[in-house]
Scaffold this motif. Sequence first.
Motif, PDB file in Angstrom:
ATOM      1  N   SER A 149      -9.430  26.178  24.706  1.00  0.00           N
ATOM      2  CA  SER A 149      -8.109  26.358  24.123  1.00  0.00           C
ATOM      3  C   SER A 149      -7.152  25.462  24.911  1.00  0.00           C
ATOM      4  O   SER A 149      -6.858  25.734  26.082  1.00  0.00           O
ATOM      5  CB  SER A 149      -7.686  27.829  24.216  1.00  0.00           C
TER       6      SER A 149
ATOM      7  N   THR B  32      -3.976  24.061  26.236  1.00  0.00           N
ATOM      8  CA  THR B  32      -2.566  24.401  26.445  1.00  0.00           C
ATOM      9  C   THR B  32      -1.970  23.430  27.466  1.00  0.00           C
ATOM     10  O   THR B  32      -2.702  22.733  28.192  1.00  0.00           O
ATOM     11  CB  THR B  32      -2.408  25.831  26.970  1.00  0.00           C
TER      12      THR B  32
ATOM     13  N   LYS C  58      -3.834  24.037  20.936  1.00  0.00           N
ATOM     14  CA  LYS C  58      -2.660  24.899  20.814  1.00  0.00           C
ATOM     15  C   LYS C  58      -1.371  24.166  21.171  1.00  0.00           C
ATOM     16  O   LYS C  58      -0.339  24.356  20.533  1.00  0.00           O
ATOM     17  CB  LYS C  58      -2.819  26.129  21.713  1.00  0.00           C
TER      18      LYS C  58
END
Length: 424
Positions: free
Chosen positions: A215, A217, A183
């Motif tokens: 994910s 980040t 992401k």
Amino acid sequence: MNEPLAERIRPRTIEEYISQQHLVGKEGALSTHIKSGFIPSLIFWGPPGTGKTTLANIIAQQSGRPFYSLSAINSGVKDVRDIIEKAKSSGGLFTTKNPILFIDEIHRFSKSQQDSLLGAVEKGWVTLIGATTENPSFEVIPALLSRCQIYVLNPFDKDDLISLLHRAIEKDIYISKKQVDLKETDALLQLSGGDARKLLNIFELVVNSQDGGASITNDLVLSKVQKNTVRYDKTGEQHYDIISAFIKSIRGSDPNGAVYWLARMIEGGEDVKFIARRLLILASEDIGNANPTALILANNTFQAVAVVGNPESRIILSQCAVYLANSAKSNASYMAINKAQQLVKNTGDLSVPLHLRNAPTKLMKELNYGMEYKYAHDFEENFAEQEFLPEEISNTKLYDPGNNPREHQFREILKKRWKSKYGY
């Protein structure tokens, strides 16, 4: 899974290699060498993690040559000679299949260790590929340097680094089996400092810290990587960050910042000659003719630390850094050569005016070479107004004196001599 990610997805061919297109592109030097089958001895010069070792492996594989590898950190003259003996028995004089000897961090080899390579390189028993993060002009002996082609590897740009991350997600045998969603990349790029190997190490650490999918980040990356535990690494990111802070402190006329960052480098074991070389460059680039003594002091500093060594070199470096920080500043000479080089690139090889040409032969004199040249010493105050630039760029001002007392004097002299010609 003991093999690190950077090794697992290491490119095996030129076509798979990311970045350095000036070397590996269709018309790149290395691509041309591989296609021709003739591989000269090479030195790869560039920051850590730019693919120097990878390129050496690719060259060996795609040219079908035996490959020997040494690290200058833990290898000596005996190790070099042992490999050379093996190479002599496996390859002939300048054969297309003579072995490649790769030496990582070749700048760490002593003069005697580098001398031990000369005969084998000269006689073609081995093709040497050296890798260095330091300027080879200073760290490699001239005799060896003259037998090698020097290729500069540039830091990976943002697109290159992101491409590496996507390759890992798609191609790696382990990461490709996880549900990885990339992401955000800013933290990964910042922490890696352009070092591809470091980037992949951090990425693998973050991915493996998550069960199942991940994910990615910025917050997740920062939470998993303890930035404050990174010590000074004179071959890694902080090597470049801290020398940058040191130089910018001096350029900004802050002796306190200068000695602090100098202390950080000294305590981290940085090469004192490396620091002294950067002071030499700064003395000309950032001080220049505002204070010509700065370059003299910086040069004397370089000579002194080369003789004195540690630990006393710290005193000499501190004296020089404080002097340069307190000095008047001017980048006028630096800007002048930048402008001049850009002008040359834009205008090409303009003809030298006839009156400035050398006329050693009768024919050249008959062609008016040197005619109407005014010998400055024959005129009052050793100056005679005449044109010194090609006609196409006449009156072009490249040097603009800086805003300091000494260069104010230069400006007044130039105004008096050249009147309105250059607009001083």
